[in-house]
Design a protein around this motif. Structure first.
Motif, PDB file in Angstrom:
ATOM      1  N   GLU A   1       0.831  -1.207   0.000  1.00 12.76           N
ATOM      2  CA  GLU A   1       0.000   0.000   0.000  1.00 12.76           C
ATOM      3  C   GLU A   1       0.867   1.259   0.000  1.00 12.76           C
ATOM      4  O   GLU A   1       0.613   2.198  -0.761  1.00 12.76           O
ATOM      5  CB  GLU A   1      -0.909   0.002   1.229  1.00 12.76           C
ATOM      6  N   LEU A   2       1.880   1.280   0.859  1.00 14.29           N
ATOM      7  CA  LEU A   2       2.745   2.456   0.963  1.00 14.29           C
ATOM      8  C   LEU A   2       3.521   2.703  -0.323  1.00 14.29           C
ATOM      9  O   LEU A   2       3.604   3.841  -0.805  1.00 14.29           O
ATOM     10  CB  LEU A   2       3.724   2.289   2.136  1.00 14.29           C
ATOM     11  N   THR A   3       4.105   1.657  -0.879  1.00 13.71           N
ATOM     12  CA  THR A   3       4.937   1.845  -2.070  1.00 13.71           C
ATOM     13  C   THR A   3       4.097   2.119  -3.315  1.00 13.71           C
ATOM     14  O   THR A   3       4.550   2.826  -4.215  1.00 13.71           O
ATOM     15  CB  THR A   3       5.884   0.656  -2.298  1.00 13.71           C
ATOM     16  N   THR A   4       2.888   1.595  -3.353  1.00 13.79           N
ATOM     17  CA  THR A   4       1.995   1.907  -4.477  1.00 13.79           C
ATOM     18  C   THR A   4       1.666   3.399  -4.484  1.00 13.79           C
ATOM     19  O   THR A   4       1.699   4.050  -5.535  1.00 13.79           O
ATOM     20  CB  THR A   4       0.714   1.057  -4.399  1.00 13.79           C
ATOM     21  N   GLN A   5       1.370   3.945  -3.304  1.00 15.87           N
ATOM     22  CA  GLN A   5       1.092   5.377  -3.219  1.00 15.87           C
ATOM     23  C   GLN A   5       2.346   6.195  -3.525  1.00 15.87           C
ATOM     24  O   GLN A   5       2.285   7.217  -4.206  1.00 15.87           O
ATOM     25  CB  GLN A   5       0.549   5.749  -1.843  1.00 15.87           C
ATOM     26  N   LEU A   6       3.482   5.730  -3.025  1.00 15.81           N
ATOM     27  CA  LEU A   6       4.735   6.446  -3.281  1.00 15.81           C
ATOM     28  C   LEU A   6       5.019   6.509  -4.779  1.00 15.81           C
ATOM     29  O   LEU A   6       5.432   7.556  -5.291  1.00 15.81           O
ATOM     30  CB  LEU A   6       5.893   5.797  -2.528  1.00 15.81           C
ATOM     31  N   GLN A   7       4.805   5.424  -5.496  1.00 15.97           N
ATOM     32  CA  GLN A   7       5.006   5.438  -6.948  1.00 15.97           C
ATOM     33  C   GLN A   7       4.142   6.505  -7.601  1.00 15.97           C
ATOM     34  O   GLN A   7       4.612   7.252  -8.461  1.00 15.97           O
ATOM     35  CB  GLN A   7       4.682   4.063  -7.556  1.00 15.97           C
ATOM     36  N   LYS A   8       2.882   6.600  -7.193  1.00 17.73           N
ATOM     37  CA  LYS A   8       1.983   7.617  -7.754  1.00 17.73           C
ATOM     38  C   LYS A   8       2.497   9.023  -7.454  1.00 17.73           C
ATOM     39  O   LYS A   8       2.496   9.895  -8.326  1.00 17.73           O
ATOM     40  CB  LYS A   8       0.579   7.445  -7.191  1.00 17.73           C
ATOM     41  N   ASP A   9       2.931   9.245  -6.210  1.00 17.27           N
ATOM     42  CA  ASP A   9       3.426  10.564  -5.812  1.00 17.27           C
ATOM     43  C   ASP A   9       4.683  10.945  -6.583  1.00 17.27           C
ATOM     44  O   ASP A   9       4.821  12.081  -7.044  1.00 17.27           O
ATOM     45  CB  ASP A   9       3.713  10.597  -4.310  1.00 17.27           C
ATOM     46  N   VAL A  10       5.596  10.006  -6.730  1.00 15.90           N
ATOM     47  CA  VAL A  10       6.840  10.280  -7.455  1.00 15.90           C
ATOM     48  C   VAL A  10       6.535  10.610  -8.909  1.00 15.90           C
ATOM     49  O   VAL A  10       7.033  11.603  -9.449  1.00 15.90           O
ATOM     50  CB  VAL A  10       7.821   9.088  -7.350  1.00 15.90           C
ATOM     51  N   ARG A  11       5.704   9.823  -9.540  1.00 14.78           N
ATOM     52  CA  ARG A  11       5.391  10.047 -10.953  1.00 14.78           C
ATOM     53  C   ARG A  11       4.683  11.376 -11.186  1.00 14.78           C
ATOM     54  O   ARG A  11       4.872  12.011 -12.218  1.00 14.78           O
ATOM     55  CB  ARG A  11       4.575   8.881 -11.487  1.00 14.78           C
ATOM     56  N   ALA A  12       3.889  11.803 -10.221  1.00 13.03           N
ATOM     57  CA  ALA A  12       3.138  13.055 -10.365  1.00 13.03           C
ATOM     58  C   ALA A  12       3.965  14.296 -10.054  1.00 13.03           C
ATOM     59  O   ALA A  12       3.641  15.383 -10.528  1.00 13.03           O
ATOM     60  CB  ALA A  12       1.913  13.026  -9.446  1.00 13.03           C
ATOM     61  N   ASN A  13       5.048  14.137  -9.290  1.00 12.78           N
ATOM     62  CA  ASN A  13       5.748  15.309  -8.755  1.00 12.78           C
ATOM     63  C   ASN A  13       7.241  15.397  -9.045  1.00 12.78           C
ATOM     64  O   ASN A  13       7.851  16.398  -8.682  1.00 12.78           O
ATOM     65  CB  ASN A  13       5.562  15.351  -7.228  1.00 12.78           C
ATOM     66  N   GLU A  14       7.825  14.395  -9.668  1.00 14.18           N
ATOM     67  CA  GLU A  14       9.276  14.390  -9.840  1.00 14.18           C
ATOM     68  C   GLU A  14       9.662  14.169 -11.301  1.00 14.18           C
ATOM     69  O   GLU A  14      10.002  13.059 -11.707  1.00 14.18           O
ATOM     70  CB  GLU A  14       9.913  13.305  -8.961  1.00 14.18           C
ATOM     71  N   PRO A  15       9.650  15.221 -12.101  1.00 14.56           N
ATOM     72  CA  PRO A  15       9.994  15.058 -13.511  1.00 14.56           C
ATOM     73  C   PRO A  15      11.437  14.607 -13.739  1.00 14.56           C
ATOM     74  O   PRO A  15      11.736  14.037 -14.792  1.00 14.56           O
ATOM     75  CB  PRO A  15       9.744  16.454 -14.102  1.00 14.56           C
TER      76      PRO A  15
END
Length: 105
Positions: free
Chosen positions: A20-34
């Motif tokens: 659960e944590l890493t799935t959300q982290l992947q989404k956050d990274v993809r949305a915010n870290e070009p």
């Protein structure tokens, strides 16, 4: 370009929380870290408690800033509490232009 490969094992009773944590982290990274070109967490087909992180950053600065992002900091303690032992983290440099572009040298 900097590549980071991290191997981790989770405690069996914490594996679902880690997912659960890493799935959300992947989404956050993809949305915010070009400058994070790839951030992918993989789960072993043979061992449900074994995971590999594959991360590609455009620069060392992008790699260093990645771990300081608020969403990363917020989940880190909970994520590390899921681990069974220390992570094996290794940094790599790409070899040649073909490794970066996928174009034959």
């Amino acid at each position: 370009m900097i590549a980071v490969i991290m191997h981790v094992r989770t405690k069996p009773d914490k594996t679902q929380r880690f997912i659960e944590l890493t799935t959300q982290l992947q989404k956050d990274v993809r949305a915010n870290e070009p400058d994070t070109l790839l951030f992918q967490v993989l789960q072993s087909q043979d061992d449900a408690n074994a995971f590999v992180f594959t991360e590609f950053f455009t620069t060392m600065q992008a790699k260093e800033e990645h771990a300081l992002r608020p969403y990363h900091v917020a989940m880190s303690a909970d994520g590390y509490a899921c681990l069974d032992g220390d992570p094996d983290i290794r940094c790599f440099d790409h070899l040649g232009e073909a490794a970066i572009t996928g174009v034959p040298a």
